[in-house]
Scaffold this active site. Structure first.
Site, short mmCIF file in Angstrom:
data_model
loop_
_atom_site.label_atom_id
_atom_site.label_comp_id
_atom_site.label_asym_id
_atom_site.label_seq_id
_atom_site.Cartn_x
_atom_site.Cartn_y
_atom_site.Cartn_z
N PRO A 57 3.21 6.45 11.71
CA PRO A 57 4.51 6.36 11.06
C PRO A 57 4.59 5.18 10.31
CG PRO A 57 5.14 6.25 13.56
CD PRO A 57 3.78 6.47 13.18
N ARG A 58 4.99 5.10 8.95
CA ARG A 58 5.23 3.87 8.23
C ARG A 58 6.58 3.15 8.25
NH1 ARG A 58 2.84 7.10 2.89
NH2 ARG A 58 0.89 7.01 3.43
N GLY A 79 -6.03 5.52 1.70
CA GLY A 79 -5.83 7.04 1.89
C GLY A 79 -4.93 7.14 0.67
N HIS A 80 -5.62 8.10 -0.18
CA HIS A 80 -4.91 8.22 -1.66
C HIS A 80 -4.72 9.74 -1.58
CE1 HIS A 80 -6.30 3.97 -3.61
NE2 HIS A 80 -5.71 3.90 -2.33
N GLY A 120 0.79 -1.23 0.00
CA GLY A 120 0.10 0.21 -0.16
C GLY A 120 0.87 1.06 0.02
N ASP A 121 0.41 2.32 -0.35
CA ASP A 121 0.89 3.77 0.10
C ASP A 121 1.99 3.69 -1.19
OD1 ASP A 121 -1.08 3.98 1.96
OD2 ASP A 121 0.49 3.22 3.19
N THR A 167 -1.77 8.02 5.77
CA THR A 167 -2.75 8.98 5.12
C THR A 167 -4.03 8.71 5.97
OG1 THR A 167 -1.63 8.89 2.99
CG2 THR A 167 -3.67 10.05 2.91
N LYS A 171 -0.60 5.29 -5.49
CA LYS A 171 -1.73 5.07 -6.46
C LYS A 171 -2.63 6.36 -7.02
CE LYS A 171 -3.12 2.19 -3.68
NZ LYS A 171 -1.99 1.85 -2.85
N LYS A 190 -1.81 9.65 -6.58
CA LYS A 190 -1.20 10.37 -7.81
C LYS A 190 -1.21 9.76 -9.06
CE LYS A 190 2.98 11.88 -10.04
NZ LYS A 190 4.04 12.71 -10.00
N LYS A 207 8.55 7.89 -6.14
CA LYS A 207 9.26 8.41 -5.00
C LYS A 207 10.54 8.12 -5.27
CE LYS A 207 7.00 9.10 -1.41
NZ LYS A 207 5.94 8.95 -0.07
N GLN A 239 -4.95 -0.22 -1.42
CA GLN A 239 -3.96 -1.53 -0.47
C GLN A 239 -2.68 -1.92 -1.67
OE1 GLN A 239 -7.53 -2.16 0.45
NE2 GLN A 239 -7.15 -0.33 1.61
P1 GDP Z 1 -1.42 5.61 -2.39
O1 GDP Z 1 -2.38 5.08 -1.04
O2 GDP Z 1 -0.99 4.33 -2.84
O3 GDP Z 1 -2.36 6.48 -3.16
O4 GDP Z 1 -0.21 6.56 -1.61
P2 GDP Z 1 -0.49 7.61 -0.50
O5 GDP Z 1 -1.05 9.01 -0.99
O6 GDP Z 1 -1.01 6.90 0.85
O7 GDP Z 1 1.34 8.02 -0.21
C1 GDP Z 1 1.95 8.11 -1.12
C2 GDP Z 1 2.55 9.45 -0.68
O8 GDP Z 1 3.85 9.87 -1.66
C3 GDP Z 1 1.64 10.81 -0.94
O9 GDP Z 1 1.88 11.84 0.26
C4 GDP Z 1 2.25 11.29 -2.21
O10 GDP Z 1 1.68 12.72 -2.22
C5 GDP Z 1 3.35 11.23 -2.32
N1 GDP Z 1 4.11 10.87 -3.65
C6 GDP Z 1 3.56 10.17 -4.72
N2 GDP Z 1 4.43 10.03 -5.75
C7 GDP Z 1 5.52 10.69 -5.22
C8 GDP Z 1 6.85 10.96 -5.94
O11 GDP Z 1 7.28 10.60 -6.86
N3 GDP Z 1 7.63 11.44 -5.06
C9 GDP Z 1 7.27 12.14 -3.84
N4 GDP Z 1 8.40 12.72 -3.19
N5 GDP Z 1 6.42 11.94 -3.31
C10 GDP Z 1 5.38 11.07 -3.93
P1 IMO Z 2 -3.83 2.45 0.51
O1 IMO Z 2 -4.96 2.25 -0.44
C1 IMO Z 2 -1.17 0.72 3.52
C2 IMO Z 2 -3.06 -2.02 6.19
C3 IMO Z 2 -3.25 -2.01 7.72
C4 IMO Z 2 -2.97 -3.36 8.39
C5 IMO Z 2 -3.62 -4.19 7.22
C6 IMO Z 2 -5.20 -4.57 7.65
O2 IMO Z 2 -3.63 3.79 1.16
O3 IMO Z 2 -2.45 2.01 -0.15
P2 IMO Z 2 -7.24 -3.09 7.68
O4 IMO Z 2 -7.82 -1.73 8.31
O5 IMO Z 2 -7.50 -3.07 5.99
O6 IMO Z 2 -7.97 -4.35 8.02
O7 IMO Z 2 -5.77 -3.40 8.00
O8 IMO Z 2 -3.78 -3.35 5.98
N1 IMO Z 2 -3.75 -1.33 5.27
C7 IMO Z 2 -3.01 -0.28 4.30
N2 IMO Z 2 -1.47 -0.27 4.56
N3 IMO Z 2 -2.21 1.38 2.56
C8 IMO Z 2 -3.45 1.02 2.71
O9 IMO Z 2 -4.34 1.75 1.90
C9 IMO Z 2 -3.96 0.36 3.69
N4 IMO Z 2 -5.18 -0.23 3.99
C10 IMO Z 2 -4.76 -1.34 5.06
O10 IMO Z 2 -2.28 -0.90 8.07
O11 IMO Z 2 -1.61 -3.73 8.22
MG MG Z 3 -2.38 5.52 1.15
#
Ligand code: GDP
Ligand code: IMO
Ligand code: MG
Length: 445
Positions: A302-303, A40-41, A12-13, A297, A16, A18, A329, A222
């Site tokens: 903290p990750r 959290g996107h 996850g994170d 997000t 996606k 962006k 990133k 995720q």
């Molecule tokens: P998602 O859950 O996959 O949509 O990702 P998140 O939004 O939770 O976390 C990704 C974080 O990285 C966000 O704060 C974005 O704004 C940031 N981000 C995405 N692409 C880049 C990149 O290429 N460089 C940097 N520095 N940040 C990025």
């Molecule tokens: P995005 O879409 C990162 C993780 C939780 C936990 C496990 C199970 O932003 O990438 P849950 O609440 O789903 O039963 O938790 O999955 N988790 C994520 N980790 N990004 C996410 O979503 C997540 N959604 C759930 O931290 O380890």
């Molecule tokens: Mg996220």
């Protein structure tokens, strides 16, 4: 090429939000297919910043249709809060957001149970987002759950009774109060009325759109290693995050899905517990966390951070059928002298290139690293691949080689315009005809 899945290849994170925001102007609709507000996107453009949980990232583009598919679990109050927040930011979802009647409802006792179980598990906890995701999917599989379309049922009280009985029993065993049935019944009726204008039979809607030649972008939540079947079970989420989940979670058959763009962060992060072979405990982990702003997000936790795990990414390419990767990133690594990629695991003295099925084995895995030189220069905002330092280009090439998929997009910062679209067949395959040029134009590249 009309329908493409964008999904996370790690835990996850990956970024996606962006990438969906970047390429969705080329598609007619954006569709979520699993998960709920555990996601959290983040989307950033100009000086604007959005964090989306349930609503597809396409909502930020005026006029774009957005769908919440049947595979999702939706807490009605969370949906309304998110829509109110968007409206307050000037984003009007009216008339273009369609929510499946078949998506399951997350109710307050699901959240209470999620929290009670995590508290009771102590060190053995999963580290969930405490959004009630696991309990809601369990009730769905047990055929006890309520779908959003059921909330308006004349038989709601009878449908709710066995569910509350079941949830109440477990809450009580965990020392928590049983849910108040009458209050919940009232709340459900209120949600049903507010949901009414949004609900649709989205499988028909989506297949009709495809019949009309429209294009769909599926937005995964995720990541592959959090998939209920393919992930690091039991430290996973409770839905199918992989490509196949897009079929199950929308009613669009697999044969109508044309391509898969996997989002891969240039290093690894994980929130919650569970094995993490490449985790960096000390300075480097803290460095990535700080420079990459690696804070959840959704939960603000903290990750955990570590080097790129190419064994896991290769597995994600396989189980998802990833056609190309968007590498995000990389700029976070700009100042490092050397960078590592885990290319194999050493488990009980044996070198392995496959992800083992049990967390016990994965927990014993030692990373086997390939070390590459860093580029030690600022790459933020680069839009032209050839302008990346040679060592950064070599890092991309090494990743392509190790994971077995081309990097069609390299993200050089959080904003839309901070993106490299690499010319070539990989990206052309994933976007509707002629769309690469329009995406490039939209970001000024
Ligand atoms: P998602 O859950 O996959 O949509 O990702 P998140 O939004 O939770 O976390 C990704 C974080 O990285 C966000 O704060 C974005 O704004 C940031 N981000 C995405 N692409 C880049 C990149 O290429 N460089 C940097 N520095 N940040 C990025
Ligand atoms: P995005 O879409 C990162 C993780 C939780 C936990 C496990 C199970 O932003 O990438 P849950 O609440 O789903 O039963 O938790 O999955 N988790 C994520 N980790 N990004 C996410 O979503 C997540 N959604 C759930 O931290 O380890
Ligand atoms: Mg996220």
């Amino acid at each position: 090429m009309t329908s493409t899945v964008v999904l996370g290849m790690q835990w996850g994170d990956e970024g996606k939000g962006k990438i969906v925001d970047l390429i969705c102007p080329a598609f007619d609709a954006v569709v979520r297919y699993q998960g709920g507000d555990n996601a959290g996107h983040t989307v950033k453009f100009g000086d604007r910043h959005f964090a989306l949980h349930l609503v597809p990232s396409g909502i930020l583009h005026p006029g774009k249709s957005c769908v919440l598919g049947n595979g999702m679990v939706v807490r009605p109050a969370a949906l309304f809060e998110e829509l109110d927040g968007l409206a307050a930011s000037g984003v009007d979802a009216g008339g273009r957001l369609f929510v499946s009647r078949r998506a399951h409802a997350i109710l307050p006792p699901h959240l209470e149970l999620d929290a009670a179980r995590e508290a009771a598990a102590g060190d053995g906890k999963i580290g969930t987002t405490v959004r009630g995701i696991g309990p809601a999917y369990e009730n769905k599989a047990a055929r006890l759950g309520l779908r959003l379309g059921d909330l308006a049922s004349a038989a709601l009280e009878e449908r709710l009774a066995p569910l509350l009985d079941h949830l109440g029993g477990e809450l009580e065993r965990l020392g928590r109060p049983r849910p108040d049935g009458a209050a919940l019944l009232d709340a459900c009726r209120g949600w049903a009325a507010s949901l009414d204008p949004l609900l649709a039979d989205t499988a028909y809607l989506l297949n009709d759109w495809l019949d009309d030649g429209r294009s769909l972008l599926f937005e995964g939540a995720q990541g592959a290693l959090l998939d209920l079947d393919h992930g690091t079970y039991p430290f996973v989420t409770s839905s199918s995050t992989t490509t196949a989940g897009a079929g199950v979670g929308t009613g669009v058959p697999p044969g109508r899905i044309d391509g898969v763009l996997g989002i891969l962060k240039a290093y690894t992060t994980r929130v919650g517990t569970g094995p993490f072979v490449t985790e960096l405990e000390e300075d480097h982990g803290e460095f990535l966390r700080r420079r990459g702003n690696e804070v959840g997000t959704t939960t603000g936790r903290p990750r955990r951070c570590g080097w790129l795990d190419a064994v896991a990414a290769r597995y994600a390419v396989m189980v998802n059928g990833v056609d190309a990767v968007a590498l995000t990133k990389m700029d976070v690594l700009d100042t490092l002298d050397e960078i590592r990629i885990c290319v194999a695991y050493r488990i009980d003295g044996e070198e392995r290139r496959q992800v083992p099925a049990t967390v016990e084995e994965l927990g014993r895995a030692e990373p086997v690293y390939r070390t590459l030189p860093g580029w030690r220069s600022d790459t933020v905002g680069t839009v032209d691949f050839d302008r990346l330092p040679a060592a950064a280009r070599s890092y991309v090439a090494a990743i392509e080689e190790e994971v077995g998929a081309p990097a069609a997009i390299v993200s050089s910062g959080p904003r839309r315009e901070e993106t490299i679209l690499r010319p070539g067949a990989a990206l052309e395959r994933l976007l509707p005809a002629g769309a690469v040029a329009s995406v490039r134009a939209a970001i000024g590249g």
